[in-house]
Design a protein around this motif. Sequence first.
Motif, PDB file in Angstrom:
ATOM      1  N   ILE A 297       0.804  -1.226   0.000  1.00  0.00           N
ATOM      2  CA  ILE A 297       0.000   0.000   0.000  1.00  0.00           C
ATOM      3  C   ILE A 297       0.836   1.274   0.000  1.00  0.00           C
ATOM      4  CG2 ILE A 297      -1.954  -1.104   1.161  1.00  0.00           C
ATOM      5  CD1 ILE A 297      -1.067   0.353   3.739  1.00  0.00           C
ATOM      6  N   ALA A 298       2.155   1.170   0.104  1.00  0.00           N
ATOM      7  CA  ALA A 298       2.997   2.354   0.274  1.00  0.00           C
ATOM      8  C   ALA A 298       2.763   3.400  -0.812  1.00  0.00           C
ATOM      9  CB  ALA A 298       4.464   1.950   0.304  1.00  0.00           C
ATOM     10  N   SER A 299       2.672   2.956  -2.069  1.00  0.00           N
ATOM     11  CA  SER A 299       2.542   3.911  -3.168  1.00  0.00           C
ATOM     12  C   SER A 299       1.175   4.581  -3.193  1.00  0.00           C
ATOM     13  CB  SER A 299       2.781   3.205  -4.498  1.00  0.00           C
ATOM     14  OG  SER A 299       1.776   2.231  -4.747  1.00  0.00           O
ATOM     15  N   ARG A 300       0.205   3.991  -2.493  1.00  0.00           N
ATOM     16  CA  ARG A 300      -1.155   4.525  -2.532  1.00  0.00           C
ATOM     17  C   ARG A 300      -1.409   5.559  -1.441  1.00  0.00           C
ATOM     18  NH1 ARG A 300      -4.129   1.314  -5.874  1.00  0.00           N
ATOM     19  NH2 ARG A 300      -2.714   0.028  -7.115  1.00  0.00           N
ATOM     20  N   ILE A 301      -0.484   5.708  -0.538  1.00  0.00           N
ATOM     21  CA  ILE A 301      -0.670   6.629   0.574  1.00  0.00           C
ATOM     22  C   ILE A 301      -0.384   8.063   0.123  1.00  0.00           C
ATOM     23  CG2 ILE A 301       0.255   7.319   2.820  1.00  0.00           C
ATOM     24  CD1 ILE A 301       0.565   4.320   3.402  1.00  0.00           C
ATOM     25  N   VAL A 302      -1.291   8.959   0.466  1.00  0.00           N
ATOM     26  CA  VAL A 302      -1.158  10.368   0.080  1.00  0.00           C
ATOM     27  C   VAL A 302      -1.198  11.226   1.344  1.00  0.00           C
ATOM     28  CG1 VAL A 302      -2.035  12.214  -1.388  1.00  0.00           C
ATOM     29  CG2 VAL A 302      -2.423   9.820  -2.038  1.00  0.00           C
ATOM     30  N   PRO A 303      -0.043  11.576   1.914  1.00  0.00           N
ATOM     31  CA  PRO A 303      -0.041  12.490   3.064  1.00  0.00           C
ATOM     32  C   PRO A 303      -0.313  13.914   2.575  1.00  0.00           C
ATOM     33  CG  PRO A 303       1.981  11.161   2.935  1.00  0.00           C
ATOM     34  CD  PRO A 303       1.304  11.079   1.607  1.00  0.00           C
ATOM     35  N   ILE A 304      -1.273  14.580   3.196  1.00  0.00           N
ATOM     36  CA  ILE A 304      -1.667  15.928   2.783  1.00  0.00           C
ATOM     37  C   ILE A 304      -1.573  16.839   3.997  1.00  0.00           C
ATOM     38  CG2 ILE A 304      -3.526  17.323   1.794  1.00  0.00           C
ATOM     39  CD1 ILE A 304      -4.643  14.652   0.626  1.00  0.00           C
ATOM     40  N   ILE A 305      -0.772  17.889   3.879  1.00  0.00           N
ATOM     41  CA  ILE A 305      -0.508  18.744   5.034  1.00  0.00           C
ATOM     42  C   ILE A 305      -0.554  20.208   4.610  1.00  0.00           C
ATOM     43  CG2 ILE A 305       1.092  19.242   6.918  1.00  0.00           C
ATOM     44  CD1 ILE A 305       2.263  16.328   5.517  1.00  0.00           C
TER      45      ILE A 305
ATOM     46  N   PHE B 111      -8.108  20.154   1.627  1.00  0.00           N
ATOM     47  CA  PHE B 111      -9.260  19.252   1.723  1.00  0.00           C
ATOM     48  C   PHE B 111      -9.678  18.785   0.330  1.00  0.00           C
ATOM     49  CE2 PHE B 111     -13.401  17.552   2.333  1.00  0.00           C
ATOM     50  CZ  PHE B 111     -13.412  17.063   3.630  1.00  0.00           C
ATOM     51  N   CYS B 112      -9.607  19.681  -0.651  1.00  0.00           N
ATOM     52  CA  CYS B 112      -9.971  19.284  -2.018  1.00  0.00           C
ATOM     53  C   CYS B 112      -8.986  18.265  -2.573  1.00  0.00           C
ATOM     54  CB  CYS B 112     -10.055  20.512  -2.924  1.00  0.00           C
ATOM     55  SG  CYS B 112     -11.548  21.486  -2.656  1.00  0.00           S
ATOM     56  N   SER B 113      -7.722  18.356  -2.203  1.00  0.00           N
ATOM     57  CA  SER B 113      -6.760  17.324  -2.592  1.00  0.00           C
ATOM     58  C   SER B 113      -7.127  15.996  -1.934  1.00  0.00           C
ATOM     59  CB  SER B 113      -5.336  17.726  -2.186  1.00  0.00           C
ATOM     60  OG  SER B 113      -4.808  18.672  -3.086  1.00  0.00           O
ATOM     61  N   TRP B 114      -7.495  16.066  -0.642  1.00  0.00           N
ATOM     62  CA  TRP B 114      -7.938  14.855   0.056  1.00  0.00           C
ATOM     63  C   TRP B 114      -9.170  14.272  -0.624  1.00  0.00           C
ATOM     64  CZ3 TRP B 114     -12.468  13.496   2.503  1.00  0.00           C
ATOM     65  CH2 TRP B 114     -12.418  12.331   3.297  1.00  0.00           C
TER      66      TRP B 114
ATOM     67  N   PHE C  90      -4.300  10.807   3.822  1.00  0.00           N
ATOM     68  CA  PHE C  90      -4.254  11.216   5.226  1.00  0.00           C
ATOM     69  C   PHE C  90      -4.084  12.723   5.248  1.00  0.00           C
ATOM     70  CE2 PHE C  90      -2.849   6.840   5.269  1.00  0.00           C
ATOM     71  CZ  PHE C  90      -3.406   6.305   6.423  1.00  0.00           C
ATOM     72  N   PHE C  91      -5.122  13.417   5.647  1.00  0.00           N
ATOM     73  CA  PHE C  91      -5.079  14.877   5.714  1.00  0.00           C
ATOM     74  C   PHE C  91      -5.019  15.262   7.181  1.00  0.00           C
ATOM     75  CE2 PHE C  91      -7.925  18.889   5.157  1.00  0.00           C
ATOM     76  CZ  PHE C  91      -6.830  19.710   5.369  1.00  0.00           C
TER      77      PHE C  91
END
Length: 897
Positions: free
Chosen positions: A522-530, A586-589, A606-607
């Motif tokens: 799942i590593a490539s599917r994780i999207v950290p959004i900050i 939030f729109c990116s999330w 993950f936002f």
Amino acid sequence: MLLCEDDLIKIDPQTSQNDVDPIETQEWFEALESVLQEEGSERAHYILEQLLNYAHQAGLSLPYRATTPYLNTIPLDKEPTYPGDTHIEKRISALIRWNAVAMVLHAGKKAPELGGHIASYASAATLYDIGFNHFFHAPTKNHGGDFVFIQGHSAPGIYARAFLEGRLDENDLANFRQEANRKGISSYPHPWLMPNFWQFATVSMGLGPLQAIYQARFLKYLHNRGLADTSQRKVWCFCGDGEMDEPESMGALHIAKKEGLDNLIFVINCNLQRLDGPVRGNSKIIQEMEGSFHGAGWHVIKVIWGRHWDKLLARDEQGLLKRRMEEAVDGDYQNYKAKNGAYVREHFFGKYPELKAMVAEMSDDDIWRLNRGGHDPYKVYAAYAEAVNHTGSPVVILAKTVKGYGMGAAGEGMNTTHQQKKMGPDDLKAFRDRFNIPIAEDEVMEAPFYRPAEDSPEVQYLKKQREALGGALPARYVTKEKLTLPKLEAFKTQLESTGEREISTTMVFVRLLSTMLKDKNIASRIVPIIPDECRTFGMEGLFRQIGIYSHVGQLYEPVDADQLLYYREDVKGQVLQEGLSEAGAFCSWLAAGTSYANNDLHMIPFFIFYSMFGFQRVGDLAWAAGDMQARGFILGATSGRTTLAGEGLQHQDGHSHILASTIPNAVCYDPCFSYELAVIMQDGLRRMYGEQENVFYYITVMNENYVHPALSKGQEKAILKGMYRFSENNKKQPKVQLLGAGTILRNVIQAAEELDKHFNVSADVWSVTSFNELRKEGLDVVRHNRRNPEGQAKTPYVTACLAKTEGPVVAATDYIRLYADQIREFVPRDYHVLGTDGFGRSDTRAELRSFFEVDCGHIVVTALHALAQDKKVAADVVSKAIKQYKLDPNKPNPVTV
């Protein structure tokens, strides 16, 4: 070369009055014309840019103009050949218009309160028709599909097209806006209500444009990271000119240019009217929009005048017609279309004798047929063709239309047209005749739906055009992809005690995220959004580990390049560092959270944000996320009104869980300990990406460091249900049940110890991980029992937990009392709630908890007071505790100060 007056290129007479040397001016024109003819527009553009640069270097102060003349951007000789059958397309468009109107009228006949909108789609019909017939790609094996954000009020027209395609039937249309107890279709684009049809929730107004920008950006993100080929895909966003007053509509225009979103096309339907009246009665909304979009770096295409104006413009040798077009304001233009040809002759052309003479041989009907660009398929097609082929920047098409086009006296161009939901007999007949709908005279007032036979030229053409573009739109397709998800054991470290080491739950989250980033499945599917708070949340290690996404990579050496955790931007970076924009983040999330339905690809976003600046600021988007069935995790960091300490009133969150509770498919938790967070997040992965549940998670985490115990065997299910017994005291003495959540659970644990040590009271301590989930479950049980009075009654989980315990129940949290009060009806005995009602303020955690009355002393006093009310302890014991913990009986209520 000596020039006579007849040789001069005609220019605006208003400008030429100030020309001290028209011959020299003419020579400049001829030089430019020569370059255009011999070397093309690119060369001419280059020379003009160089001249401007030279002028600036020479110290000339040049006035800035972000607007161009009030004319079509694409000249007549540059328009491409129209590829479609205009006769059949006109017939199709007419049928869609009729059925869209009929749909609203049918709903109004059943119940006037149902409402509906006729005028918006009437003005935008051609804009949608050209897109559906020639441009909007559906997903295929070789094309991921375009995104089309439909303006909400135009929904009837989209349903009417789907009816002609055979995707909806008469029963669907007849049940427009009637969804509660029958198979109806929704008022606006709502994926929750029509999950196989709508993709994007675009109402309330302003959310569509903002979402579209970040969806386009997310497509670039997927492409640059090598997760999907999105190179052919476009994002089309249809908006109204009145809608552009919403801050969300215009607030991220610069992002689209900065991110190089040449896959993004805005189509703004400039019908000049909002709900109550003109958008800009005293000026021109198209010119205003052009300036704003030009300033933000967009390519602007204006579609103002239809082809019936072309001959008049060609004859405008003196430039008077162009001048008159510039002079008239939108309030005037609205009047022209609300009146008739004679009025236009007198008030538009009549201002100048030369213009009146220009149209002298035209009848009033001819003048009335001078159409606006947004209603001309040739002009609209030319604009779309240029837009899809443009590279390097986003595109906006400003199309001038008439609100309520075709409605005639029922509302065409009138201030009242937006609210118009009915049409009288004469108006409906006139509409039928204007668009040549084959409805008999004795049937017209019933406004029957009309669909030609399946083998009719119209239906066959419609289907052929969509087949060539990949299939039907809008349509929502959920991926069949399966992810291999980590088991709970993968987070073993977070399930164990931290020993003497103190850490915050925010840091626990960071370590859980790091574990997931090491999982090859799942590593490539994780999207950290900050939103510009990585360092605040202790997440700067991600900078080097997975990089910050940048579509241009890193064109500079960061100032901290010599450090281990340097600021690294990369075209394949994984972190979406959004700057100070919670709405943008939030729109990116939202884009990542709906990827499973829009890109045939699971993404796990993950936002994480300051919890106070989360739901409070982006609540409208969060509601849309529920509607769009987004999946992913939202982390409200630095949560709690007393936990953030020194930041003060605007930063301290005491109510985000209440706001989140309003969204039916938001699953909310407020864990205190490391193992609770690990159990919750792993189960979230299972539910959303394993079981494919259409929920998203809101989890609050704190920045307070403390020791974390280990998970006890068998606690997992109770943690997820929302409540479990953390500790039990079985001494034979007065008993109380203490409930705590988040970091205040630690104060509850301390209070239990104080009650036993100083007051001979036994307290069981309960960790409540989610009052929201407890409330949902309890209400569901109550509803079941009410609807099944003769069946086996169920027991709410809260009631079951507390049924065999003794003593009053006291709850304390770092949120307003309403948060814990949600479960009051399920608590089987007296229930007393402490919370942080009131405005936050700066101070230490200890002082803040004392001020808001949620510290150990106040919990002890509340428990003793509850026991005194039950005659289990004497009242003077309560007084003793008040003195022992130095509580002021006359202290003002925190809500009031």
